[in-house]
Design an enzyme around this catalytic site. Structure first.
Site, PDB file in Angstrom:
ATOM      1  N   ARG A   1      -0.738   5.566   3.944  1.00  0.00           N
ATOM      2  CA  ARG A   1      -0.835   4.718   4.572  1.00  0.00           C
ATOM      3  C   ARG A   1      -1.618   4.422   5.423  1.00  0.00           C
ATOM      4  O   ARG A   1      -2.179   5.118   6.043  1.00  0.00           O
ATOM      5  CB  ARG A   1       0.543   4.875   4.765  1.00  0.00           C
ATOM      6  CG  ARG A   1       0.797   5.510   6.397  1.00  0.00           C
ATOM      7  CD  ARG A   1       2.028   6.110   6.610  1.00  0.00           C
ATOM      8  NE  ARG A   1       1.997   7.523   5.420  1.00  0.00           N
ATOM      9  CZ  ARG A   1       2.871   8.404   6.342  1.00  0.00           C
ATOM     10  NH1 ARG A   1       4.256   8.234   6.629  1.00  0.00           N
ATOM     11  NH2 ARG A   1       3.368   8.859   5.489  1.00  0.00           N
TER      12      ARG A   1
ATOM     13  N   ARG B   1       0.248  -2.316   6.023  1.00  0.00           N
ATOM     14  CA  ARG B   1       0.505  -1.051   5.292  1.00  0.00           C
ATOM     15  C   ARG B   1       1.573  -1.523   4.253  1.00  0.00           C
ATOM     16  O   ARG B   1       2.401  -2.386   4.212  1.00  0.00           O
ATOM     17  CB  ARG B   1       1.627  -0.307   6.268  1.00  0.00           C
ATOM     18  CG  ARG B   1       3.024   0.579   5.599  1.00  0.00           C
ATOM     19  CD  ARG B   1       2.916   1.373   6.385  1.00  0.00           C
ATOM     20  NE  ARG B   1       3.429   2.624   5.727  1.00  0.00           N
ATOM     21  CZ  ARG B   1       4.173   4.124   5.770  1.00  0.00           C
ATOM     22  NH1 ARG B   1       4.797   3.709   7.266  1.00  0.00           N
ATOM     23  NH2 ARG B   1       5.070   3.932   4.980  1.00  0.00           N
TER      24      ARG B   1
ATOM     25  N   ASP C   1       1.067   3.479  10.277  1.00  0.00           N
ATOM     26  CA  ASP C   1       2.756   4.232  10.639  1.00  0.00           C
ATOM     27  C   ASP C   1       2.977   4.583  12.167  1.00  0.00           C
ATOM     28  O   ASP C   1       2.216   4.411  12.218  1.00  0.00           O
ATOM     29  CB  ASP C   1       3.147   5.904  10.215  1.00  0.00           C
ATOM     30  CG  ASP C   1       4.507   5.949   9.647  1.00  0.00           C
ATOM     31  OD1 ASP C   1       4.768   5.344   9.528  1.00  0.00           O
ATOM     32  OD2 ASP C   1       4.702   7.290   9.615  1.00  0.00           O
TER      33      ASP C   1
END
Length: 155
Positions: free
Chosen positions: A96, A87, A99
């Site tokens: 992303r 990430r 998460d």
């Protein structure tokens, strides 16, 4: 870990690359982390981005884990999973690969420089509440005093 430990709920989200594979990998890493036992996994939900909207849709899920780790040690594992999946943090609420956020840790309320539990915006977000209600609709928000299902119905 048969009878000891705390149930914690962890939100997962991905909108870069193979989103389903990213969630599967994060869940597998949680499953193999020391002192964590995966107790439940929600369905995966395709959701539109919130905040920064000029990005692809997310795939979201919530995982229930039982752990003897303290909340900050659990946070370290979540951050380690994000690092393992590479990430990169650039834009707040931006795209992303993964998460990994702690939503709840038992009925604890924590607010320090590293960690806020319950997650400060979880009660406003359908992409968190819907998968959370798959596995824990009756869990009570430790600050608001209502169930996750009641919160979801308010949104």
């Amino acid at each position: 870990m048969a009878n000891s430990g705390v149930i914690s709920y962890i939100a997962l989200g991905s909108n870069i690359g193979e989103r389903e594979e990213n969630l599967d990998t994060a869940i597998d890493l949680l499953h193999h982390a020391e002192s964590i036992e995966v107790k439940g996994v929600s369905a995966y939900y395709n959701t539109a981005p919130v905040g920064y909207i000029n990005q692809p849709d997310f795939l979201n899920a919530v995982v229930a884990v039982k752990t003897v780790l303290d909340p900050h040690a659990l946070l370290e594992i979540c951050q380690d999973i994000e690092k393992k999946l590479k990430r990169i943090r650039t834009i707040r609420w931006g795209p992303r690969i993964i998460d990994v956020d702690i939503l709840l840790y038992g009925d604890k309320v924590i607010d320090d420089t590293e960690l806020t539990i319950p997650h400060p915006r979880m009660h406003e977000r359908d992409f968190v509440l819907t998968p959370l209600c798959d596995i824990a609709p009756e869990v009570i928000h430790p600050v608001l005093g209502v169930t996750m299902d009641e919160l979801r119905k308010k949104n």
